[in-house]
Design an enzyme around this catalytic site. Structure first.
Site, PDB file in Angstrom:
ATOM      1  N   ASP A  34       0.785  -1.231   0.000  1.00 15.55           N
ATOM      2  CA  ASP A  34       0.000   0.000   0.000  1.00 15.55           C
ATOM      3  C   ASP A  34       0.820   1.287   0.000  1.00 15.55           C
ATOM      4  OD1 ASP A  34      -2.634   0.061  -0.474  1.00 15.55           O
ATOM      5  OD2 ASP A  34      -3.207   0.701   1.541  1.00 15.55           O
ATOM      6  N   HIS A 237      30.740  -1.447  -7.324  1.00 18.07           N
ATOM      7  CA  HIS A 237      29.396  -0.935  -7.067  1.00 18.07           C
ATOM      8  C   HIS A 237      29.044  -1.035  -5.587  1.00 18.07           C
ATOM      9  CE1 HIS A 237      28.188  -1.536 -11.557  1.00 18.07           C
ATOM     10  NE2 HIS A 237      28.901  -0.455 -11.357  1.00 18.07           N
ATOM     11  N   ASP A 254      31.645   8.157  -5.749  1.00 14.75           N
ATOM     12  CA  ASP A 254      31.064   8.176  -7.097  1.00 14.75           C
ATOM     13  C   ASP A 254      29.601   8.538  -6.905  1.00 14.75           C
ATOM     14  OD1 ASP A 254      30.073   7.715  -9.635  1.00 14.75           O
ATOM     15  OD2 ASP A 254      30.999   5.737  -9.868  1.00 14.75           O
ATOM     16  N   ASP A 265      27.664  12.488 -13.365  1.00 24.07           N
ATOM     17  CA  ASP A 265      28.283  11.229 -12.896  1.00 24.07           C
ATOM     18  C   ASP A 265      29.748  11.532 -12.622  1.00 24.07           C
ATOM     19  OD1 ASP A 265      29.081   8.650 -12.440  1.00 24.07           O
ATOM     20  OD2 ASP A 265      28.595   7.888 -14.444  1.00 24.07           O
ATOM     21  N   HIS A 344      37.117  -2.306 -15.595  1.00 27.04           N
ATOM     22  CA  HIS A 344      35.903  -1.770 -16.241  1.00 27.04           C
ATOM     23  C   HIS A 344      36.265  -0.904 -17.444  1.00 27.04           C
ATOM     24  CE1 HIS A 344      36.670   2.129 -14.272  1.00 27.04           C
ATOM     25  NE2 HIS A 344      36.834   1.478 -13.134  1.00 27.04           N
ATOM     26  N   HIS A 348      31.158   6.008 -20.660  1.00 27.68           N
ATOM     27  CA  HIS A 348      29.873   5.737 -21.314  1.00 27.68           C
ATOM     28  C   HIS A 348      29.221   7.070 -21.635  1.00 27.68           C
ATOM     29  CE1 HIS A 348      28.199   6.792 -17.350  1.00 27.68           C
ATOM     30  NE2 HIS A 348      29.179   6.066 -16.851  1.00 27.68           N
ATOM     31  N   HIS A 355      23.845   5.682 -17.935  1.00 27.44           N
ATOM     32  CA  HIS A 355      24.528   4.955 -19.006  1.00 27.44           C
ATOM     33  C   HIS A 355      23.652   5.186 -20.237  1.00 27.44           C
ATOM     34  CE1 HIS A 355      26.978   2.065 -16.267  1.00 27.44           C
ATOM     35  NE2 HIS A 355      27.114   3.323 -15.947  1.00 27.44           N
ATOM     36  N   GLU A 379      36.483   7.745 -16.932  1.00 23.08           N
ATOM     37  CA  GLU A 379      36.578   7.256 -15.560  1.00 23.08           C
ATOM     38  C   GLU A 379      37.489   6.046 -15.373  1.00 23.08           C
ATOM     39  OE1 GLU A 379      32.969   5.223 -14.219  1.00 23.08           O
ATOM     40  OE2 GLU A 379      31.944   5.916 -16.022  1.00 23.08           O
ATOM     41  N   TYR A 383      42.454  -0.645  -9.005  1.00 27.32           N
ATOM     42  CA  TYR A 383      41.943  -1.271  -7.774  1.00 27.32           C
ATOM     43  C   TYR A 383      42.840  -2.460  -7.452  1.00 27.32           C
ATOM     44  CZ  TYR A 383      38.134   1.269  -9.990  1.00 27.32           C
ATOM     45  OH  TYR A 383      37.412   2.233 -10.648  1.00 27.32           O
ATOM     46  N   ARG A 407      39.426   5.815  -8.456  1.00 31.31           N
ATOM     47  CA  ARG A 407      38.797   6.136  -9.747  1.00 31.31           C
ATOM     48  C   ARG A 407      38.646   7.647  -9.812  1.00 31.31           C
ATOM     49  NH1 ARG A 407      35.008   2.875  -9.479  1.00 31.31           N
ATOM     50  NH2 ARG A 407      33.151   4.021  -8.825  1.00 31.31           N
ATOM     51  N   GLU A 409      36.552  10.359 -12.242  1.00 29.24           N
ATOM     52  CA  GLU A 409      35.534  10.387 -13.301  1.00 29.24           C
ATOM     53  C   GLU A 409      35.041  11.804 -13.548  1.00 29.24           C
ATOM     54  OE1 GLU A 409      31.904   8.228 -12.359  1.00 29.24           O
ATOM     55  OE2 GLU A 409      31.368   8.130 -14.483  1.00 29.24           O
TER      56      GLU A 409
END
Ligand code: GLY
Ligand code: MN
Ligand code: MN
Length: 435
Positions: A34, A237, A254, A265, A344, A348, A355, A379, A383, A407, A409
């Site tokens: 609800d 992530h 990030d 971003d 990675h 993008h 993305h 970016e 790591y 990183r 970016e």
């Protein structure tokens, strides 16, 4: 503002030939026990209509004599509006959204075939709404079954999203303006985050302060904010954001805000206590060098892979110099050995989606070139997993490198005069990160 959407529809219709396109708004907000959770409009639908309600369908029929832009919307309903918010309704939608004709969504089955019939193809994206997918498919099959009697109608379905991406990948001035607004609040939030981050504070406190600024600007959070200290920065992530920061940590943030569905971003990585360790600083400088080399490749006419290749080359060569990788740089790149530390892509497209849409390669496998008006993130990162284990032929790494995740970016606008770093308002030099 309607002229903006009208122009986009016209440009799309110019690509459609004699086809008919059907775009659906996002489904209703999700209900749990609800409680209604946030509705987020479908980006393609919003791009073409500027209409922010669920339960709507837009039809583009360039072949139709009068009704080239038709909308099906939720009808006004006093009871439902008390519970779930205002509806524009059929009457008001025509003028407000510049449609040639507007029907209640309840009339979709009765009216849609008339518009499909006049086109030689149907452009539709089969998305998450299985009921709608089935409905569209049934309409198409029915028209196909009667095609022999008529000799007109859609004989094929093509993906509407792929059709639209060729427009959405090149941002128009009004879109760049919204991205700049999203960037402005995100820059402010990142600069504030560096001011307040210190040992003893929790990652979520920084997240809360940043998201507070996004909201205060009349916007929202573009994607789940990553506020990752210490080893957490090695989880790409990471979103738990629940650790207490310690002296000696790097903090990787990030996070980006969004304004009117357009996103920023940004990632920055800095020492929580104000000073890089020797190893942190060496790797930071290497990521920064890779990022600057990559940004230099974001030029009109350069293939989309060039900036990633520049980042990979810089990072691979740097890791060899540091002894974290061993071997010939070209061979290591060919064998993708950098992926142990940089796993990675370098970026993008960015826009209505974080993305953002945009086909990257041609059928012959060559990469499509950048064009003025593209907005792309740059970016790269390094790591060193706390439990890093080298693949065969590569060296073990010393403990002093382990648990470092970095990183950097930025959001970059491709212009004829070269790359414009929209997010330049957040500094990234070593000195600024230690300030
Ligand atoms: N924050 C999502 C990304 O960097 O792609
Ligand atoms: Mn990001
Ligand atoms: Mn990104």
């Amino acid at each position: 503002m309607q002229t903006v959407y009208q122009q986009r529809r016209q440009d799309l219709m110019a690509l459609m030939g004699e086809g008919t396109a059907v775009f659906a708004s996002a489904p209703m907000a999700v209900m749990h026990n609800d409680v209604e959770y946030n509705f987020r409009q479908d980006s393609d639908f919003y791009y073409l209509t500027g209409f922010d309600e669920p339960g709507a369908i837009a039809v583009l029929a360039p072949h139709h004599e009068e009704h080239r832009f038709v909308l099906f919307v939720r009808p006004k309903d006093k009871d439902k509006e008390i519970w779930s918010g205002r509806r524009l309704g059929v009457e008001a939608a025509k003028a407000a959204l510049g449609a040639d004709e507007v029907f209640s969504i309840e009339e979709l089955d009765a009216k849609l075939p008339d518009y499909l019939k006049g086109g030689d193809r149907l452009f539709y994206h089969f998305g998450h709404d299985a009921a709608l997918n089935g409905k569209i498919l049934r309409h198409w099959q029915r028209l196909l079954a009667s095609y022999v009697k008529r000799g007109t109608g859609p004989t094929a379905i093509a993906d509407a999203r792929l059709l639209l991406q060729s427009l959405r990948r090149v941002k128009r001035p009004e879109e760049i303006d919204l991205i700049r607004q999203a960037v402005a609040v995100s820059v402010k939030a990142h600069n504030y985050a560096r001011e307040i981050a210190q040992p003893g504070r929790y990652e979520y406190e920084i997240q809360a302060e940043m998201e507070h600024l996004f909201k205060l600007a009349g916007g929202g959070t573009a994607y789940p904010s990553i506020v990752a200290s210490g080893d957490n920065a090695c989880i790409l992530h990471y979103v738990e954001n629940n650790r207490q920061m310690q002296a000696g940590d790097l903090l990787l943030i990030d996070a980006g805000g969004c304004i009117d569905y357009y996103n920023a971003d940004i990632t920055r990585t800095f020492p929580v206590a104000g000073k890089f360790s020797a190893e942190q600083r060496i790797l930071y400088e290497l990521v920064l060098e890779a990022q600057l080399n990559a940004i230099a490749e974001v030029q009109p006419g350069k293939p989309f892979n060039a900036f990633h290749d520049a980042a990979v080359r810089t990072i691979t060569a740097g890791l060899v110099e540091l002894g974290l990788l061993v071997g010939d740089v070209d061979t290591l790149i060919e064998e993708k050995k950098h992926k142990a530390f940089f796993m990675h892509g370098t970026g993008h497209f960015l826009g209505l989606d974080v993305h953002d849409t945009g086909v990257l390669r041609n059928a012959d496998k060559t990469w499509k070139p950048f064009a003025a008006g593209n907005v792309v993130t740059v970016e790269p990162g390094i790591y060193v997993m706390p439990d890093y284990e080298p693949v065969e032929g590569q060296p073990a790494v010393d403990d002093r490198w382990r648990g470092i995740g970095i990183r950097i970016e930025d959001d970059v606008l491709v212009t004829d005069a070269g790359p414009e770093v929209l997010t330049a308002g957040v500094p990234k030099s070593v000195a600024a990160m230690e300030a």
